[in-house]
Motif scaffolding. Structure first.
Motif, PDB file in Angstrom:
ATOM      1  N   SER A  87       0.816  -1.213   0.000  1.00 61.97           N
ATOM      2  CA  SER A  87       0.000   0.000   0.000  1.00 61.97           C
ATOM      3  C   SER A  87       0.849   1.263   0.000  1.00 61.97           C
ATOM      4  O   SER A  87       1.994   1.282   0.473  1.00 61.97           O
ATOM      5  N   VAL A  88       0.249   2.313  -0.549  1.00 62.51           N
ATOM      6  CA  VAL A  88       0.816   3.659  -0.535  1.00 62.51           C
ATOM      7  C   VAL A  88      -0.053   4.511   0.376  1.00 62.51           C
ATOM      8  O   VAL A  88      -1.291   4.446   0.313  1.00 62.51           O
ATOM      9  N   THR A  89       0.576   5.315   1.233  1.00 62.52           N
ATOM     10  CA  THR A  89      -0.172   6.125   2.193  1.00 62.52           C
ATOM     11  C   THR A  89       0.257   7.587   2.128  1.00 62.52           C
ATOM     12  O   THR A  89       1.398   7.905   1.772  1.00 62.52           O
ATOM     13  N   TYR A  90      -0.676   8.438   2.490  1.00 66.07           N
ATOM     14  CA  TYR A  90      -0.393   9.865   2.671  1.00 66.07           C
ATOM     15  C   TYR A  90      -1.112  10.324   3.927  1.00 66.07           C
ATOM     16  O   TYR A  90      -2.303  10.038   4.112  1.00 66.07           O
ATOM     17  N   GLN A  91      -0.391  11.022   4.772  1.00 66.38           N
ATOM     18  CA  GLN A  91      -0.993  11.551   5.999  1.00 66.38           C
ATOM     19  C   GLN A  91      -0.577  12.999   6.184  1.00 66.38           C
ATOM     20  O   GLN A  91       0.603  13.343   6.056  1.00 66.38           O
ATOM     21  N   ALA A  92      -1.555  13.837   6.469  1.00 62.97           N
ATOM     22  CA  ALA A  92      -1.308  15.251   6.766  1.00 62.97           C
ATOM     23  C   ALA A  92      -1.842  15.555   8.154  1.00 62.97           C
ATOM     24  O   ALA A  92      -2.970  15.195   8.489  1.00 62.97           O
ATOM     25  N   THR A  93      -1.024  16.221   8.966  1.00 61.96           N
ATOM     26  CA  THR A  93      -1.409  16.555  10.336  1.00 61.96           C
ATOM     27  C   THR A  93      -1.147  18.032  10.585  1.00 61.96           C
ATOM     28  O   THR A  93      -0.041  18.521  10.331  1.00 61.96           O
ATOM     29  N   LEU A  94      -2.159  18.728  11.058  1.00 62.08           N
ATOM     30  CA  LEU A  94      -2.028  20.120  11.479  1.00 62.08           C
ATOM     31  C   LEU A  94      -2.433  20.176  12.941  1.00 62.08           C
ATOM     32  O   LEU A  94      -3.597  19.957  13.275  1.00 62.08           O
ATOM     33  N   ASP A  95      -1.472  20.446  13.803  1.00 58.47           N
ATOM     34  CA  ASP A  95      -1.706  20.372  15.250  1.00 58.47           C
ATOM     35  C   ASP A  95      -1.259  21.657  15.914  1.00 58.47           C
ATOM     36  O   ASP A  95      -0.060  21.931  16.036  1.00 58.47           O
ATOM     37  N   THR A  96      -2.208  22.483  16.332  1.00 60.00           N
ATOM     38  CA  THR A  96      -1.894  23.734  17.022  1.00 60.00           C
ATOM     39  C   THR A  96      -2.212  23.654  18.517  1.00 60.00           C
ATOM     40  O   THR A  96      -2.238  24.678  19.199  1.00 60.00           O
ATOM     41  N   ARG A  97      -2.467  22.457  19.032  1.00 64.88           N
ATOM     42  CA  ARG A  97      -2.790  22.292  20.449  1.00 64.88           C
ATOM     43  C   ARG A  97      -1.561  22.570  21.314  1.00 64.88           C
ATOM     44  O   ARG A  97      -0.426  22.322  20.899  1.00 64.88           O
ATOM     45  N   ALA A 139      -4.020   3.503  -0.310  1.00 60.88           N
ATOM     46  CA  ALA A 139      -4.446   2.696  -1.455  1.00 60.88           C
ATOM     47  C   ALA A 139      -3.610   1.428  -1.468  1.00 60.88           C
ATOM     48  O   ALA A 139      -2.377   1.492  -1.479  1.00 60.88           O
ATOM     49  N   ALA A 140      -4.274   0.280  -1.447  1.00 53.08           N
ATOM     50  CA  ALA A 140      -3.578  -1.008  -1.358  1.00 53.08           C
ATOM     51  C   ALA A 140      -3.850  -1.853  -2.591  1.00 53.08           C
ATOM     52  O   ALA A 140      -4.965  -1.869  -3.120  1.00 53.08           O
ATOM     53  N   GLY A 141      -2.809  -2.543  -3.042  1.00 52.78           N
ATOM     54  CA  GLY A 141      -2.954  -3.517  -4.111  1.00 52.78           C
ATOM     55  C   GLY A 141      -3.035  -2.954  -5.508  1.00 52.78           C
ATOM     56  O   GLY A 141      -3.211  -3.705  -6.468  1.00 52.78           O
ATOM     57  N   LEU A 142      -2.875  -1.639  -5.686  1.00 49.15           N
ATOM     58  CA  LEU A 142      -2.989  -1.052  -7.016  1.00 49.15           C
ATOM     59  C   LEU A 142      -1.798  -1.408  -7.898  1.00 49.15           C
ATOM     60  O   LEU A 142      -1.873  -1.276  -9.125  1.00 49.15           O
ATOM     61  N   ASP A 143      -0.688  -1.828  -7.289  1.00 51.49           N
ATOM     62  CA  ASP A 143       0.486  -2.226  -8.062  1.00 51.49           C
ATOM     63  C   ASP A 143       0.468  -3.707  -8.420  1.00 51.49           C
ATOM     64  O   ASP A 143       1.427  -4.227  -8.999  1.00 51.49           O
ATOM     65  N   GLY A 144      -0.622  -4.400  -8.074  1.00 48.16           N
ATOM     66  CA  GLY A 144      -0.737  -5.813  -8.388  1.00 48.16           C
ATOM     67  C   GLY A 144      -0.040  -6.731  -7.415  1.00 48.16           C
ATOM     68  O   GLY A 144      -0.051  -7.957  -7.590  1.00 48.16           O
ATOM     69  N   ASP A 187      -2.635  -9.677  -1.875  1.00 51.86           N
ATOM     70  CA  ASP A 187      -3.938 -10.304  -2.111  1.00 51.86           C
ATOM     71  C   ASP A 187      -5.077  -9.483  -1.526  1.00 51.86           C
ATOM     72  O   ASP A 187      -6.158 -10.010  -1.258  1.00 51.86           O
ATOM     73  N   THR A 188      -4.835  -8.202  -1.312  1.00 51.94           N
ATOM     74  CA  THR A 188      -5.907  -7.322  -0.852  1.00 51.94           C
ATOM     75  C   THR A 188      -5.826  -6.018  -1.624  1.00 51.94           C
ATOM     76  O   THR A 188      -4.738  -5.475  -1.846  1.00 51.94           O
ATOM     77  N   ARG A 189      -6.999  -5.512  -2.058  1.00 52.61           N
ATOM     78  CA  ARG A 189      -7.070  -4.282  -2.839  1.00 52.61           C
ATOM     79  C   ARG A 189      -8.177  -3.406  -2.273  1.00 52.61           C
ATOM     80  O   ARG A 189      -9.333  -3.822  -2.191  1.00 52.61           O
ATOM     81  N   PHE A 190      -7.813  -2.187  -1.869  1.00 47.65           N
ATOM     82  CA  PHE A 190      -8.813  -1.270  -1.338  1.00 47.65           C
ATOM     83  C   PHE A 190      -8.281   0.149  -1.376  1.00 47.65           C
ATOM     84  O   PHE A 190      -7.077   0.382  -1.559  1.00 47.65           O
ATOM     85  N   VAL A 191      -9.192   1.092  -1.200  1.00 46.30           N
ATOM     86  CA  VAL A 191      -8.837   2.481  -0.914  1.00 46.30           C
ATOM     87  C   VAL A 191      -9.471   2.822   0.427  1.00 46.30           C
ATOM     88  O   VAL A 191     -10.580   2.366   0.737  1.00 46.30           O
ATOM     89  N   LYS A 192      -8.774   3.617   1.192  1.00 42.49           N
ATOM     90  CA  LYS A 192      -9.179   3.856   2.576  1.00 42.49           C
ATOM     91  C   LYS A 192      -8.853   5.288   2.957  1.00 42.49           C
ATOM     92  O   LYS A 192      -7.793   5.809   2.589  1.00 42.49           O
ATOM     93  N   SER A 193      -9.742   5.911   3.688  1.00 42.05           N
ATOM     94  CA  SER A 193      -9.495   7.280   4.143  1.00 42.05           C
ATOM     95  C   SER A 193     -10.034   7.463   5.556  1.00 42.05           C
ATOM     96  O   SER A 193     -11.032   6.835   5.932  1.00 42.05           O
ATOM     97  N   GLN A 194      -9.362   8.311   6.299  1.00 42.48           N
ATOM     98  CA  GLN A 194      -9.781   8.652   7.658  1.00 42.48           C
ATOM     99  C   GLN A 194      -9.557  10.134   7.896  1.00 42.48           C
ATOM    100  O   GLN A 194      -8.626  10.736   7.338  1.00 42.48           O
TER     101      GLN A 194
END
Length: 457
Positions: free
Chosen positions: A247-257, A275-280, A283-290
């Motif tokens: 999988s490839v991931t991207y995370q952005a955090t803005l924390d002013t606490r 995004a998982a499994g897009l490169d073939g 055995d799992t393929r999905f897109v995920k966001s939080q």
């Protein structure tokens, strides 16, 4: 020299030059450039690294710019782990007819080459203990290698090693490779253990002024659902065995606490996309966001209010198949939605929590002063939490229209009161909980509940 004074001006010529002006002048605006540089006290510093670090200082045109860039250089040497202390002295000024030539001296104390320590901590209601070590400035450019071994109440054993390299001699930009092996017991909420082996490549860029962090990464993870209990459900038995995720991931955090544990002001915005499994591979393929949002406000008089909202969606790309257990979301517990058991909200098969693909959660907390208590580390706590978790079918949909209505309009919810203690390394909560809405598959937990961790809803 005072250790808090990063720059010392030891030349009287600065003041003499100012005295020659007919009108008072800003000494810092005098024309100046670096005429020489010496670094003392460092035994391990690559030439290519110091060349990149000193370039901005060599382009300075005024005495103030020279001083500012010198301080910046000293700060970078410390941030890179090359120097434990770095002080700057500007002296021996001479004139070349166009301005002052400044000699810059860096007086440094080298950083220890290694650190070994034992450690104990609490996070997400799990106590851990272990040993960790760090090698610093391995090749003279701020490179580090971190190793740690942990055992905990749920983590049977975990080993992690990370090699990090600053990018372009910038301590705010790092490239790292991490190897992880972890065995976790998921009992009692689900009758299985999980072995995880991962190789993670990550690029991180931080912005101090905006207080933001951006991470782009790639991971290859080998998971094994194993050691099923005698009462394991059919859903767990179907998931048992090995799986591979790329999988490839991207995370952005803005924390002013002003504090991650018990903030009195500021906000948190965190967004994660995967995004998982897009490169073939795998055995799992999905897109995920939080997404996670939190705001905090000081009402005065020792009263604080905190609100939080979070949610996530995972869309399985393998049509005709459901998502894998190891990739799903879980909800409920003292650091999530209070008033429910750990992972006690959402779909179940028998006694096993099997997670979900879609969730949301919201909470509001009022922290109050306590009578006869003078410390701000101990507060009264009144809270309300709500949220819902759903498992999509093989088509990527909620199975029936009634489930859509229940998911959106009937969240599991609880209210309660208690006390919060803000320790220097962990936040501890004791709450008296009252679940007010629960579904047939939820595991509500009325009465006292203890919570330990860093991040709470």
């Amino acid at each position: 020299m005072d250790s808090n004074d990063f720059t010392g001006y030891s030349s009287r010529e600065i003041f003499r030059e100012a005295m020659r002006q007919e009108e008072p002048a800003d000494i810092g605006m005098l024309s100046a450039k670096v005429g020489g540089l010496s670094v003392k006290g460092l035994t391990r510093l690559r030439n290519g690294v110091i060349t990149k670090l000193v370039y901005p200082m060599l382009t300075a045109k005024t005495l103030r710019e020279v001083a500012d860039e010198s301080r910046e250089l000293a700060g970078k040497l410390q941030a890179l782990g090359i120097a434990k202390e770095a002080h700057v002295v500007l002296d021996e000024l001479h004139s070349d007819g166009k301005g002052q030539l400044v000699n810059v001296k860096l007086l440094c104390k080298p950083m220890s080459r290694y650190i070994i320590r034992t450690e104990a901590g609490v996070d997400d209601n799990e106590g851990t203990a272990g040993v960790s070590g760090r090698l610093l400035n391995i090749f003279g450019g701020g490179e580090t290698f971190d190793m740690n071994y942990l055992r905990g109440s749920k983590t049977q054993a975990a080993f992690q090693g990370t090699f990090s390299v600053p990018v372009d001699a910038d301590p705010l930009k790092t490239l790292s490779i991490t190897g992880v092996q972890r065995m976790v017991s998921n009992r009692p909420y689900s009758s299985h253990d999980e072995m995880l082996r991962s190789l993670v490549f990550d690029y991180q860029a931080r912005d101090i002024l905006l207080r933001s962090i951006h991470n782009v990464g790639y991971s290859l993870s080998w998971r094994n659902i194993c050691n099923l209990g005698a009462t394991a459900s059919q859903a767990l038995r179907t998931e048992a065995g090995h799986s591979l995720k790329s999988s490839v991931t991207y995370q952005a955090t803005l924390d002013t606490r002003d504090s991650p544990r018990l903030p009195t002001s500021g906000s948190l915005i965190k967004v994660l996309a995967e995004a998982a499994g897009l490169d073939g591979i795998g055995d799992t393929r999905f897109v995920k966001s939080q997404i996670q949002l939190q705001t905090n406000q000081d009402l005065g008089g020792g009263y604080l209010v905190s609100t939080g909202v979070q949610g996530g969606l995972m869309w399985n790309l393998d049509r005709g198949k459901r998502s894998r257990l190891a990739d799903r979301f879980f909800l409920g517990g003292s650091t999530s939605i209070r008033g429910f058991e750990y992972h006690g909200i959402g779909p179940r098969d028998g006694n096993d929590s099997i997670g979900g693909d879609l969730y949301y959660a919201a909470g509001v907390s009022l922290l109050t002063p306590l009578p006869f208590v003078t410390t701000d580390s101990l507060k009264g706590h009144v809270w309300a939490n709500a949220g819902q978790l759903a498992l999509l079918d093989a088509r990527g949909l909620l199975r029936r229209s009634g489930e859509i209505h229940r998911f959106l309009m009937s969240p599991s919810a609880a209210v309660g009161v208690g006390i919060v203690y803000n320790h220097s390394v962990v936040r501890a909560e004791f709450s008296l909980c009252l679940p007010v809405i629960a579904t047939a598959t939820d595991r509500p937990k009325a009465g006292p509940q203890l919570g330990f961790g860093i991040t709470f809803l």
